[in-house]
Design an enzyme around this catalytic site. Structure first.
Site, PDB file in Angstrom:
ATOM      1  N   ASP A   1       0.816  -1.224   0.000  1.00  0.00           N
ATOM      2  CA  ASP A   1       0.000   0.000   0.000  1.00  0.00           C
ATOM      3  C   ASP A   1       0.849   1.274   0.000  1.00  0.00           C
ATOM      4  OD1 ASP A   1       0.990  -0.357   2.495  1.00  0.00           O
ATOM      5  OD2 ASP A   1      -0.902  -0.049   3.557  1.00  0.00           O
TER       6      ASP A   1
ATOM      7  N   HIS B   1      25.149   4.031 -16.304  1.00  0.00           N
ATOM      8  CA  HIS B   1      23.982   4.330 -15.457  1.00  0.00           C
ATOM      9  C   HIS B   1      24.065   3.628 -14.103  1.00  0.00           C
ATOM     10  CE1 HIS B   1      21.424   5.709 -19.129  1.00  0.00           C
ATOM     11  NE2 HIS B   1      22.291   6.611 -18.731  1.00  0.00           N
TER      12      HIS B   1
ATOM     13  N   ASP C   1      27.109  11.905 -10.852  1.00  0.00           N
ATOM     14  CA  ASP C   1      26.159  12.540 -11.769  1.00  0.00           C
ATOM     15  C   ASP C   1      24.880  12.714 -10.975  1.00  0.00           C
ATOM     16  OD1 ASP C   1      24.377  13.269 -13.755  1.00  0.00           O
ATOM     17  OD2 ASP C   1      25.025  11.734 -15.183  1.00  0.00           O
TER      18      ASP C   1
ATOM     19  N   ASP D   1      21.351  18.905 -14.032  1.00  0.00           N
ATOM     20  CA  ASP D   1      21.980  17.625 -14.406  1.00  0.00           C
ATOM     21  C   ASP D   1      23.483  17.884 -14.488  1.00  0.00           C
ATOM     22  OD1 ASP D   1      22.683  15.194 -15.456  1.00  0.00           O
ATOM     23  OD2 ASP D   1      21.664  15.463 -17.384  1.00  0.00           O
TER      24      ASP D   1
ATOM     25  N   HIS E   1      28.488   7.744 -25.669  1.00  0.00           N
ATOM     26  CA  HIS E   1      27.218   8.486 -25.621  1.00  0.00           C
ATOM     27  C   HIS E   1      27.388   9.820 -26.322  1.00  0.00           C
ATOM     28  CE1 HIS E   1      28.685  11.090 -22.321  1.00  0.00           C
ATOM     29  NE2 HIS E   1      29.141   9.987 -21.737  1.00  0.00           N
TER      30      HIS E   1
ATOM     31  N   HIS F   1      21.913  16.884 -24.210  1.00  0.00           N
ATOM     32  CA  HIS F   1      20.473  16.753 -24.473  1.00  0.00           C
ATOM     33  C   HIS F   1      19.809  18.025 -23.975  1.00  0.00           C
ATOM     34  CE1 HIS F   1      20.296  15.839 -20.141  1.00  0.00           C
ATOM     35  NE2 HIS F   1      21.322  15.034 -20.357  1.00  0.00           N
TER      36      HIS F   1
ATOM     37  N   HIS G   1      15.925  14.661 -19.565  1.00  0.00           N
ATOM     38  CA  HIS G   1      16.118  14.594 -21.022  1.00  0.00           C
ATOM     39  C   HIS G   1      14.887  15.259 -21.596  1.00  0.00           C
ATOM     40  CE1 HIS G   1      18.801  10.809 -20.345  1.00  0.00           C
ATOM     41  NE2 HIS G   1      19.393  11.934 -20.005  1.00  0.00           N
TER      42      HIS G   1
ATOM     43  N   GLU H   1      28.266  17.288 -21.923  1.00  0.00           N
ATOM     44  CA  GLU H   1      28.746  16.239 -21.026  1.00  0.00           C
ATOM     45  C   GLU H   1      29.610  15.181 -21.698  1.00  0.00           C
ATOM     46  OE1 GLU H   1      25.677  13.454 -19.757  1.00  0.00           O
ATOM     47  OE2 GLU H   1      24.144  14.718 -20.652  1.00  0.00           O
TER      48      GLU H   1
ATOM     49  N   TYR I   1      35.718   6.626 -20.994  1.00  0.00           N
ATOM     50  CA  TYR I   1      35.526   5.493 -20.091  1.00  0.00           C
ATOM     51  C   TYR I   1      36.405   4.348 -20.581  1.00  0.00           C
ATOM     52  CZ  TYR I   1      31.433   8.466 -19.681  1.00  0.00           C
ATOM     53  OH  TYR I   1      30.609   9.557 -19.561  1.00  0.00           O
TER      54      TYR I   1
ATOM     55  N   ARG J   1      33.533  11.841 -16.647  1.00  0.00           N
ATOM     56  CA  ARG J   1      32.560  12.664 -17.374  1.00  0.00           C
ATOM     57  C   ARG J   1      32.496  14.018 -16.673  1.00  0.00           C
ATOM     58  NH1 ARG J   1      28.722   9.415 -17.543  1.00  0.00           N
ATOM     59  NH2 ARG J   1      27.313   9.987 -15.851  1.00  0.00           N
TER      60      ARG J   1
ATOM     61  N   GLU K   1      29.947  17.323 -16.792  1.00  0.00           N
ATOM     62  CA  GLU K   1      28.656  17.736 -17.350  1.00  0.00           C
ATOM     63  C   GLU K   1      28.188  19.045 -16.735  1.00  0.00           C
ATOM     64  OE1 GLU K   1      25.352  15.059 -16.464  1.00  0.00           O
ATOM     65  OE2 GLU K   1      24.245  15.891 -18.160  1.00  0.00           O
TER      66      GLU K   1
HETATM   67  N1  GLY Z   1      21.998  12.124 -15.719  1.00  0.00           N
HETATM   68  C1  GLY Z   1      21.553  11.664 -16.974  1.00  0.00           C
HETATM   69  C2  GLY Z   1      22.321  12.287 -18.065  1.00  0.00           C
HETATM   70  O1  GLY Z   1      23.372  12.826 -17.821  1.00  0.00           O
HETATM   71  O2  GLY Z   1      21.888  12.340 -19.173  1.00  0.00           O
HETATM   72 MN    MN Z   2      22.817  14.654 -18.900  1.00  0.00          MN
HETATM   73 MN    MN Z   3      23.873  13.622 -15.945  1.00  0.00          MN
END
Ligand code: GLY
Ligand code: MN
Ligand code: MN
Length: 454
Positions: free
Chosen positions: A52, A256, A273, A284, A363, A367, A374, A397, A401, A419, A421
Protein backbone atom coordinates in the site's frame (compact mmCIF):
# COMPACT_ATOMS: atom_id res chain seq x y z
CA UNK A 1 -9.58 3.31 8.17
CA UNK A 2 -6.00 2.25 7.78
CA UNK A 3 -3.06 4.48 7.10
CA UNK A 4 -2.21 4.48 3.42
CA UNK A 5 1.11 5.84 2.36
CA UNK A 6 -0.42 7.49 -0.65
CA UNK A 7 1.14 10.61 -2.08
CA UNK A 8 -1.83 12.89 -2.16
CA UNK A 9 -0.01 15.71 -3.79
CA UNK A 10 3.31 16.57 -5.29
CA UNK A 11 5.73 18.12 -2.87
CA UNK A 12 5.42 21.25 -4.95
CA UNK A 13 2.24 21.99 -3.01
CA UNK A 14 3.97 24.07 -0.37
CA UNK A 15 6.46 25.37 -2.79
CA UNK A 16 4.48 27.11 -5.50
CA UNK A 17 6.93 29.70 -6.65
CA UNK A 18 5.51 30.92 -9.91
CA UNK A 19 2.86 33.50 -10.54
CA UNK A 20 -0.47 31.96 -11.77
CA UNK A 21 -0.41 34.57 -14.56
CA UNK A 22 2.50 32.76 -16.23
CA UNK A 23 0.35 29.67 -16.61
CA UNK A 24 -2.66 31.61 -17.88
CA UNK A 25 -0.39 33.10 -20.53
CA UNK A 26 0.92 29.68 -21.55
CA UNK A 27 -2.60 28.31 -21.86
CA UNK A 28 -3.56 31.29 -24.03
CA UNK A 29 -0.61 30.59 -26.28
CA UNK A 30 -1.61 26.95 -26.66
CA UNK A 31 -5.20 27.92 -27.46
CA UNK A 32 -4.08 30.43 -30.06
CA UNK A 33 -2.05 27.75 -31.79
CA UNK A 34 -4.92 25.25 -31.61
CA UNK A 35 -7.23 27.61 -33.45
CA UNK A 36 -10.35 25.80 -32.18
CA UNK A 37 -10.99 22.25 -31.05
CA UNK A 38 -10.46 21.00 -27.54
CA UNK A 39 -7.26 20.02 -25.73
CA UNK A 40 -7.24 17.34 -23.02
CA UNK A 41 -4.31 16.86 -20.63
CA UNK A 42 -4.43 14.27 -17.86
CA UNK A 43 -1.80 14.47 -15.15
CA UNK A 44 0.36 11.47 -14.24
CA UNK A 45 -1.20 8.55 -12.35
CA UNK A 46 -0.14 7.62 -8.83
CA UNK A 47 2.21 4.65 -9.15
CA UNK A 48 2.35 1.79 -6.65
CA UNK A 49 5.72 0.92 -5.13
CA UNK A 50 4.92 -2.05 -2.92
CA UNK A 51 1.72 -3.21 -1.19
CA UNK A 52 0.00 0.00 0.00
CA UNK A 53 2.97 2.32 -0.54
CA UNK A 54 3.19 4.56 -3.57
CA UNK A 55 6.09 6.40 -5.15
CA UNK A 56 6.30 10.05 -4.21
CA UNK A 57 3.93 11.80 -6.52
CA UNK A 58 5.23 13.93 -9.39
CA UNK A 59 2.76 15.47 -11.87
CA UNK A 60 3.03 15.08 -15.63
CA UNK A 61 5.41 17.71 -17.03
CA UNK A 62 3.13 19.01 -19.83
CA UNK A 63 0.17 19.15 -17.44
CA UNK A 64 2.20 20.96 -14.79
CA UNK A 65 3.68 23.33 -17.38
CA UNK A 66 0.19 24.55 -18.25
CA UNK A 67 -1.55 24.33 -14.86
CA UNK A 68 0.93 24.34 -11.93
CA UNK A 69 -1.59 22.00 -10.29
CA UNK A 70 0.28 19.55 -8.04
CA UNK A 71 -2.38 16.95 -7.18
CA UNK A 72 -2.98 13.57 -8.81
CA UNK A 73 -6.35 12.63 -10.33
CA UNK A 74 -6.69 15.79 -12.36
CA UNK A 75 -7.47 16.52 -16.00
CA UNK A 76 -7.14 19.91 -17.69
CA UNK A 77 -9.37 20.75 -20.64
CA UNK A 78 -8.82 23.77 -22.87
CA UNK A 79 -11.77 24.85 -24.98
CA UNK A 80 -10.92 27.99 -26.95
CA UNK A 81 -13.92 30.27 -27.31
CA UNK A 82 -16.13 28.47 -24.76
CA UNK A 83 -18.52 31.06 -23.37
CA UNK A 84 -18.47 29.72 -19.81
CA UNK A 85 -14.71 29.72 -19.62
CA UNK A 86 -11.94 28.23 -21.69
CA UNK A 87 -9.94 26.46 -18.97
CA UNK A 88 -11.69 23.64 -17.17
CA UNK A 89 -10.02 21.60 -14.44
CA UNK A 90 -11.34 18.29 -13.23
CA UNK A 91 -9.89 17.53 -9.81
CA UNK A 92 -10.65 15.89 -6.49
CA UNK A 93 -13.34 17.45 -4.39
CA UNK A 94 -12.57 18.49 -0.82
CA UNK A 95 -12.98 15.66 1.68
CA UNK A 96 -12.29 16.82 5.25
CA UNK A 97 -12.03 13.30 6.67
CA UNK A 98 -9.64 12.01 4.01
CA UNK A 99 -7.63 15.21 4.14
CA UNK A 100 -6.85 14.54 7.80
CA UNK A 101 -5.17 11.29 6.78
CA UNK A 102 -3.88 12.01 3.34
CA UNK A 103 -3.18 15.70 3.07
CA UNK A 104 -4.86 18.85 1.87
CA UNK A 105 -6.64 19.23 -1.43
CA UNK A 106 -7.33 22.36 -3.40
CA UNK A 107 -10.87 21.29 -4.21
CA UNK A 108 -13.03 22.99 -6.80
CA UNK A 109 -12.86 26.42 -5.16
CA UNK A 110 -9.09 26.17 -4.83
CA UNK A 111 -8.79 25.16 -8.49
CA UNK A 112 -10.58 28.36 -9.45
CA UNK A 113 -9.08 30.70 -6.88
CA UNK A 114 -5.46 29.54 -6.78
CA UNK A 115 -4.93 27.83 -10.11
CA UNK A 116 -6.90 30.08 -12.43
CA UNK A 117 -9.50 27.54 -13.61
CA UNK A 118 -12.51 29.21 -15.22
CA UNK A 119 -14.58 26.21 -14.27
CA UNK A 120 -13.82 23.24 -12.01
CA UNK A 121 -15.63 19.90 -11.72
CA UNK A 122 -15.13 16.85 -9.51
CA UNK A 123 -12.95 14.24 -11.21
CA UNK A 124 -15.60 11.65 -10.27
CA UNK A 125 -18.05 13.40 -12.65
CA UNK A 126 -15.75 13.43 -15.67
CA UNK A 127 -17.62 10.63 -17.50
CA UNK A 128 -20.82 12.67 -17.41
CA UNK A 129 -19.29 16.02 -18.32
CA UNK A 130 -16.44 15.43 -20.73
CA UNK A 131 -18.40 14.01 -23.68
CA UNK A 132 -20.47 17.20 -23.74
CA UNK A 133 -17.27 19.23 -24.16
CA UNK A 134 -16.39 17.21 -27.26
CA UNK A 135 -19.71 17.76 -29.03
CA UNK A 136 -19.41 19.63 -32.32
CA UNK A 137 -15.67 20.16 -31.89
CA UNK A 138 -13.75 19.11 -34.96
CA UNK A 139 -10.36 18.46 -33.43
CA UNK A 140 -9.11 16.90 -30.23
CA UNK A 141 -5.58 17.81 -29.18
CA UNK A 142 -4.22 15.02 -27.01
CA UNK A 143 -0.97 13.15 -26.39
CA UNK A 144 -1.99 9.64 -27.38
CA UNK A 145 -0.06 6.69 -25.95
CA UNK A 146 1.41 8.35 -22.88
CA UNK A 147 -1.22 7.08 -20.44
CA UNK A 148 -2.87 4.04 -22.08
CA UNK A 149 -5.66 3.81 -19.47
CA UNK A 150 -6.64 7.38 -20.20
CA UNK A 151 -6.55 6.72 -23.98
CA UNK A 152 -9.30 4.16 -23.41
CA UNK A 153 -11.42 6.64 -21.45
CA UNK A 154 -11.04 9.21 -24.19
CA UNK A 155 -12.09 6.76 -26.90
CA UNK A 156 -15.16 5.84 -24.86
CA UNK A 157 -16.12 9.49 -24.52
CA UNK A 158 -15.65 10.06 -28.24
CA UNK A 159 -17.75 6.98 -29.03
CA UNK A 160 -20.46 8.30 -26.77
CA UNK A 161 -20.58 11.51 -28.82
CA UNK A 162 -20.55 9.51 -32.07
CA UNK A 163 -23.66 7.73 -30.78
CA UNK A 164 -25.54 11.01 -30.88
CA UNK A 165 -25.06 11.55 -34.63
CA UNK A 166 -28.76 11.14 -35.38
CA UNK A 167 -29.56 13.92 -32.93
CA UNK A 168 -27.48 16.23 -35.10
CA UNK A 169 -24.40 16.16 -32.84
CA UNK A 170 -21.03 15.95 -34.59
CA UNK A 171 -18.18 14.03 -33.03
CA UNK A 172 -14.55 15.12 -33.42
CA UNK A 173 -13.03 13.73 -36.60
CA UNK A 174 -9.44 14.78 -36.16
CA UNK A 175 -6.95 13.84 -33.45
CA UNK A 176 -3.86 15.98 -33.22
CA UNK A 177 -0.82 15.23 -31.08
CA UNK A 178 -0.63 17.95 -28.46
CA UNK A 179 3.12 17.32 -28.13
CA UNK A 180 3.93 19.48 -31.11
CA UNK A 181 2.53 22.65 -29.62
CA UNK A 182 3.52 22.20 -25.98
CA UNK A 183 6.98 20.76 -26.58
CA UNK A 184 8.03 23.55 -28.90
CA UNK A 185 6.96 25.98 -26.19
CA UNK A 186 8.83 24.06 -23.51
CA UNK A 187 12.03 24.04 -25.57
CA UNK A 188 12.43 27.81 -25.32
CA UNK A 189 12.66 28.68 -21.65
CA UNK A 190 11.00 31.90 -20.47
CA UNK A 191 12.66 34.17 -17.89
CA UNK A 192 10.58 32.77 -15.03
CA UNK A 193 11.69 29.25 -15.95
CA UNK A 194 15.33 30.26 -16.31
CA UNK A 195 15.17 31.62 -12.78
CA UNK A 196 14.11 28.20 -11.48
CA UNK A 197 16.71 26.40 -13.58
CA UNK A 198 19.42 28.68 -12.20
CA UNK A 199 18.25 27.82 -8.72
CA UNK A 200 18.23 24.10 -9.42
CA UNK A 201 21.76 24.38 -10.87
CA UNK A 202 23.00 26.44 -7.93
CA UNK A 203 21.67 24.03 -5.32
CA UNK A 204 23.08 21.09 -7.29
CA UNK A 205 26.49 22.74 -7.66
CA UNK A 206 26.56 23.33 -3.90
CA UNK A 207 25.81 19.62 -3.43
CA UNK A 208 28.72 18.63 -5.68
CA UNK A 209 31.03 20.92 -3.70
CA UNK A 210 29.82 19.40 -0.46
CA UNK A 211 30.42 15.89 -1.83
CA UNK A 212 33.97 16.79 -2.87
CA UNK A 213 34.71 18.15 0.58
CA UNK A 214 33.19 15.19 2.41
CA UNK A 215 34.80 12.49 0.28
CA UNK A 216 37.69 10.48 1.68
CA UNK A 217 39.11 6.98 1.20
CA UNK A 218 37.18 4.30 3.07
CA UNK A 219 33.81 6.02 2.78
CA UNK A 220 30.94 4.23 1.07
CA UNK A 221 29.45 5.63 -2.12
CA UNK A 222 26.09 6.00 -0.37
CA UNK A 223 27.65 8.15 2.32
CA UNK A 224 28.71 10.60 -0.38
CA UNK A 225 25.21 10.33 -1.89
CA UNK A 226 23.80 11.33 1.50
CA UNK A 227 25.83 14.55 1.38
CA UNK A 228 24.29 15.36 -2.02
CA UNK A 229 20.76 14.66 -0.85
CA UNK A 230 21.27 16.76 2.27
CA UNK A 231 22.26 19.78 0.21
CA UNK A 232 19.42 19.26 -2.30
CA UNK A 233 16.72 19.18 0.36
CA UNK A 234 18.29 21.96 2.37
CA UNK A 235 18.22 24.06 -0.78
CA UNK A 236 14.47 23.50 -1.17
CA UNK A 237 14.59 20.86 -3.88
CA UNK A 238 11.52 18.66 -3.77
CA UNK A 239 12.96 15.67 -5.63
CA UNK A 240 16.15 14.54 -7.27
CA UNK A 241 15.84 15.12 -11.02
CA UNK A 242 16.94 11.46 -11.57
CA UNK A 243 18.56 8.81 -9.36
CA UNK A 244 22.07 10.03 -8.43
CA UNK A 245 25.03 8.14 -9.84
CA UNK A 246 27.89 7.87 -7.34
CA UNK A 247 30.48 5.51 -8.78
CA UNK A 248 34.05 5.02 -7.58
CA UNK A 249 36.86 3.32 -9.53
CA UNK A 250 35.58 0.76 -12.04
CA UNK A 251 31.97 1.78 -11.28
CA UNK A 252 32.61 5.08 -13.07
CA UNK A 253 32.81 3.12 -16.32
CA UNK A 254 29.22 1.84 -15.89
CA UNK A 255 27.21 4.67 -17.44
CA UNK A 256 23.98 4.33 -15.46
CA UNK A 257 25.48 2.85 -12.28
CA UNK A 258 23.30 3.65 -9.31
CA UNK A 259 23.78 0.92 -6.75
CA UNK A 260 26.01 3.40 -4.92
CA UNK A 261 27.04 0.81 -2.35
CA UNK A 262 30.77 0.23 -2.83
CA UNK A 263 33.69 1.41 -0.75
CA UNK A 264 35.70 4.33 -2.11
CA UNK A 265 39.34 3.39 -2.43
CA UNK A 266 42.42 5.51 -1.97
CA UNK A 267 43.87 6.24 -5.42
CA UNK A 268 40.54 5.79 -7.30
CA UNK A 269 38.46 8.44 -9.00
CA UNK A 270 34.80 9.08 -8.12
CA UNK A 271 32.21 10.02 -10.73
CA UNK A 272 29.08 11.78 -9.45
CA UNK A 273 26.16 12.54 -11.77
CA UNK A 274 23.45 14.18 -9.68
CA UNK A 275 20.98 17.02 -10.03
CA UNK A 276 18.14 18.51 -8.01
CA UNK A 277 14.68 19.37 -9.25
CA UNK A 278 13.07 22.64 -8.16
CA UNK A 279 9.39 23.28 -8.79
CA UNK A 280 9.55 20.93 -11.73
CA UNK A 281 12.88 22.05 -13.28
CA UNK A 282 15.92 19.80 -13.39
CA UNK A 283 19.64 20.31 -13.05
CA UNK A 284 21.98 17.62 -14.41
CA UNK A 285 25.61 17.91 -13.30
CA UNK A 286 28.51 15.46 -13.42
CA UNK A 287 31.88 15.90 -11.75
CA UNK A 288 34.71 13.40 -11.49
CA UNK A 289 37.45 13.78 -8.90
CA UNK A 290 40.04 11.74 -7.01
CA UNK A 291 38.76 10.08 -3.85
CA UNK A 292 41.84 11.24 -1.93
CA UNK A 293 41.81 14.77 -3.36
CA UNK A 294 44.92 14.47 -5.54
CA UNK A 295 44.89 13.52 -9.25
CA UNK A 296 47.42 10.87 -10.28
CA UNK A 297 49.35 11.12 -13.57
CA UNK A 298 47.10 8.96 -15.77
CA UNK A 299 43.93 10.25 -14.18
CA UNK A 300 45.00 13.82 -14.73
CA UNK A 301 45.99 13.18 -18.33
CA UNK A 302 42.59 11.70 -19.22
CA UNK A 303 40.76 14.32 -17.15
CA UNK A 304 42.45 17.22 -18.94
CA UNK A 305 41.36 15.80 -22.30
CA UNK A 306 37.73 15.50 -21.21
CA UNK A 307 37.84 19.00 -19.77
CA UNK A 308 39.34 20.43 -22.97
CA UNK A 309 36.64 18.62 -24.97
CA UNK A 310 33.96 20.04 -22.73
CA UNK A 311 35.27 23.61 -23.02
CA UNK A 312 35.52 23.25 -26.80
CA UNK A 313 31.95 21.98 -26.92
CA UNK A 314 30.63 24.80 -24.71
CA UNK A 315 32.35 27.23 -27.10
CA UNK A 316 29.97 25.92 -29.80
CA UNK A 317 26.85 26.67 -27.77
CA UNK A 318 25.66 29.89 -29.30
CA UNK A 319 22.85 31.20 -31.43
CA UNK A 320 23.09 29.97 -35.01
CA UNK A 321 25.25 26.92 -34.30
CA UNK A 322 23.43 23.68 -34.94
CA UNK A 323 22.60 21.02 -32.39
CA UNK A 324 25.44 18.68 -33.35
CA UNK A 325 28.27 21.21 -33.37
CA UNK A 326 29.14 20.87 -29.65
CA UNK A 327 29.24 17.07 -30.10
CA UNK A 328 31.48 17.33 -33.15
CA UNK A 329 33.87 19.65 -31.28
CA UNK A 330 34.00 17.28 -28.31
CA UNK A 331 34.67 14.24 -30.51
CA UNK A 332 37.57 16.02 -32.24
CA UNK A 333 39.27 16.89 -28.95
CA UNK A 334 38.63 13.48 -27.38
CA UNK A 335 39.90 11.56 -30.39
CA UNK A 336 43.02 13.70 -30.69
CA UNK A 337 43.56 13.24 -26.95
CA UNK A 338 43.25 9.44 -27.18
CA UNK A 339 45.85 9.50 -29.90
CA UNK A 340 48.17 11.74 -27.88
CA UNK A 341 47.95 9.27 -25.00
CA UNK A 342 48.75 6.39 -27.36
CA UNK A 343 45.40 4.72 -26.67
CA UNK A 344 44.36 5.15 -30.30
CA UNK A 345 47.08 4.85 -32.89
CA UNK A 346 47.14 6.32 -36.37
CA UNK A 347 45.07 8.89 -38.18
CA UNK A 348 42.73 11.07 -36.07
CA UNK A 349 40.45 12.02 -38.97
CA UNK A 350 40.14 8.35 -39.88
CA UNK A 351 39.28 7.40 -36.29
CA UNK A 352 36.56 10.07 -36.23
CA UNK A 353 35.24 8.90 -39.58
CA UNK A 354 35.20 5.25 -38.46
CA UNK A 355 33.81 6.07 -35.01
CA UNK A 356 36.73 4.33 -33.29
CA UNK A 357 36.47 6.72 -30.34
CA UNK A 358 33.11 5.11 -29.48
CA UNK A 359 34.89 2.34 -27.59
CA UNK A 360 35.76 5.00 -25.01
CA UNK A 361 33.06 7.62 -25.67
CA UNK A 362 29.81 5.82 -26.38
CA UNK A 363 27.22 8.49 -25.62
CA UNK A 364 26.36 11.85 -27.09
CA UNK A 365 27.55 15.18 -25.77
CA UNK A 366 24.23 16.41 -24.41
CA UNK A 367 20.47 16.75 -24.47
CA UNK A 368 17.84 19.41 -23.89
CA UNK A 369 17.26 20.13 -20.22
CA UNK A 370 14.12 21.46 -18.56
CA UNK A 371 11.18 19.96 -16.69
CA UNK A 372 12.38 16.54 -17.80
CA UNK A 373 16.07 15.81 -17.43
CA UNK A 374 16.12 14.59 -21.02
CA UNK A 375 13.78 17.34 -22.03
CA UNK A 376 11.32 17.55 -24.89
CA UNK A 377 11.89 19.31 -28.19
CA UNK A 378 13.02 18.08 -31.59
CA UNK A 379 16.76 17.86 -32.33
CA UNK A 380 16.24 17.92 -36.07
CA UNK A 381 13.90 19.94 -38.22
CA UNK A 382 13.32 17.73 -41.23
CA UNK A 383 16.70 16.29 -42.16
CA UNK A 384 18.80 19.07 -40.65
CA UNK A 385 20.13 19.49 -37.12
CA UNK A 386 18.27 22.28 -35.41
CA UNK A 387 19.93 25.66 -34.88
CA UNK A 388 20.41 26.84 -31.33
CA UNK A 389 18.23 29.74 -30.19
CA UNK A 390 18.32 32.00 -27.14
CA UNK A 391 16.37 30.44 -24.28
CA UNK A 392 17.28 26.83 -25.06
CA UNK A 393 19.03 24.94 -22.25
CA UNK A 394 21.20 21.89 -22.93
CA UNK A 395 23.77 19.80 -21.16
CA UNK A 396 27.37 19.51 -22.34
CA UNK A 397 28.75 16.24 -21.03
CA UNK A 398 31.65 14.58 -22.79
CA UNK A 399 33.43 11.68 -21.12
CA UNK A 400 36.00 8.95 -21.56
CA UNK A 401 35.53 5.49 -20.09
CA UNK A 402 38.37 3.01 -20.23
CA UNK A 403 37.01 -0.22 -18.83
CA UNK A 404 39.19 -2.88 -17.24
CA UNK A 405 40.51 -5.29 -19.85
CA UNK A 406 40.18 -2.80 -22.74
CA UNK A 407 41.93 -4.57 -25.58
CA UNK A 408 45.22 -3.09 -26.82
CA UNK A 409 45.13 -0.48 -24.06
CA UNK A 410 47.90 -0.42 -21.46
CA UNK A 411 46.55 -1.52 -18.05
CA UNK A 412 47.62 1.75 -16.45
CA UNK A 413 44.62 3.42 -18.16
CA UNK A 414 42.07 0.83 -17.06
CA UNK A 415 39.17 1.74 -14.78
CA UNK A 416 39.45 5.43 -15.45
CA UNK A 417 35.96 6.73 -16.16
CA UNK A 418 35.51 10.48 -16.45
CA UNK A 419 32.56 12.66 -17.37
CA UNK A 420 32.18 16.40 -16.91
CA UNK A 421 28.66 17.74 -17.35
CA UNK A 422 27.33 21.28 -17.18
CA UNK A 423 23.96 22.89 -17.86
CA UNK A 424 24.24 25.61 -20.46
CA UNK A 425 21.73 28.32 -21.40
CA UNK A 426 21.90 29.77 -24.91
CA UNK A 427 21.81 33.56 -24.59
CA UNK A 428 21.67 36.28 -27.22
CA UNK A 429 25.34 37.06 -26.58
CA UNK A 430 26.68 33.51 -26.32
CA UNK A 431 25.94 31.20 -23.44
CA UNK A 432 25.73 31.01 -19.69
CA UNK A 433 26.93 27.96 -17.76
CA UNK A 434 24.25 27.64 -15.09
CA UNK A 435 26.19 25.02 -13.13
CA UNK A 436 29.47 26.96 -13.05
CA UNK A 437 29.66 26.95 -9.25
CA UNK A 438 30.68 23.30 -9.30
CA UNK A 439 34.48 23.40 -9.75
CA UNK A 440 35.98 21.45 -12.63
CA UNK A 441 39.58 22.65 -13.16
CA UNK A 442 42.11 20.26 -11.62
CA UNK A 443 43.64 22.90 -9.35
CA UNK A 444 40.20 24.16 -8.23
CA UNK A 445 39.07 20.67 -7.29
CA UNK A 446 42.32 19.89 -5.46
CA UNK A 447 42.17 23.18 -3.58
CA UNK A 448 38.57 22.63 -2.49
CA UNK A 449 39.24 19.07 -1.36
CA UNK A 450 42.29 20.17 0.58
CA UNK A 451 40.29 22.84 2.38
CA UNK A 452 38.25 20.26 4.26
CA UNK A 453 41.18 18.12 5.31
CA UNK A 454 43.53 21.01 6.07
N1 GLY B 1 22.00 12.12 -15.72
C1 GLY B 1 21.55 11.66 -16.97
C2 GLY B 1 22.32 12.29 -18.07
O1 GLY B 1 23.37 12.83 -17.82
O2 GLY B 1 21.89 12.34 -19.17
MN1 MN C 1 22.82 14.65 -18.90
MN1 MN D 1 23.87 13.62 -15.94
Amino acid sequence: MSIRFAPESARFWHNARMDPKFFAKRRQEVMQQMGGGVAILPTAPVRPRNRDVHYLYRPDSDFYYLTHFPEPEAVAVLVPGRAHGEYILFCRDRHPEKEIWEGRRAGLDGAREHYGADDAFPIDDIDEILPGLLENREKVFYSMGRYPDFDTHLMNWVNEVRGKARNGVNAPGEFVDLHHIVHEMRLIKRPEEIKLMKRAAKVSAAAHRRAMQACKPGMMEYEVEAELLYEFRKGGSEYTAYPPIVGGGANACVLHYNENNAELKNGDMLLIDAGAEIDGYAADITRTFPVNGKFKGEQKAVYEIVLAAQLAAIEQVRVGKHWNEPHEAAVRVLTQGLKDLGILKGDVAGHIEQGDYKRFYMHRTGHWLGMDVHDVGDYKLGEAWRELEAGMVLTVEPGLYIAEGSKDVDARWWNIGIRIEDDVLVTREGNEVLSREAPKAVDEIEALMKEKSG
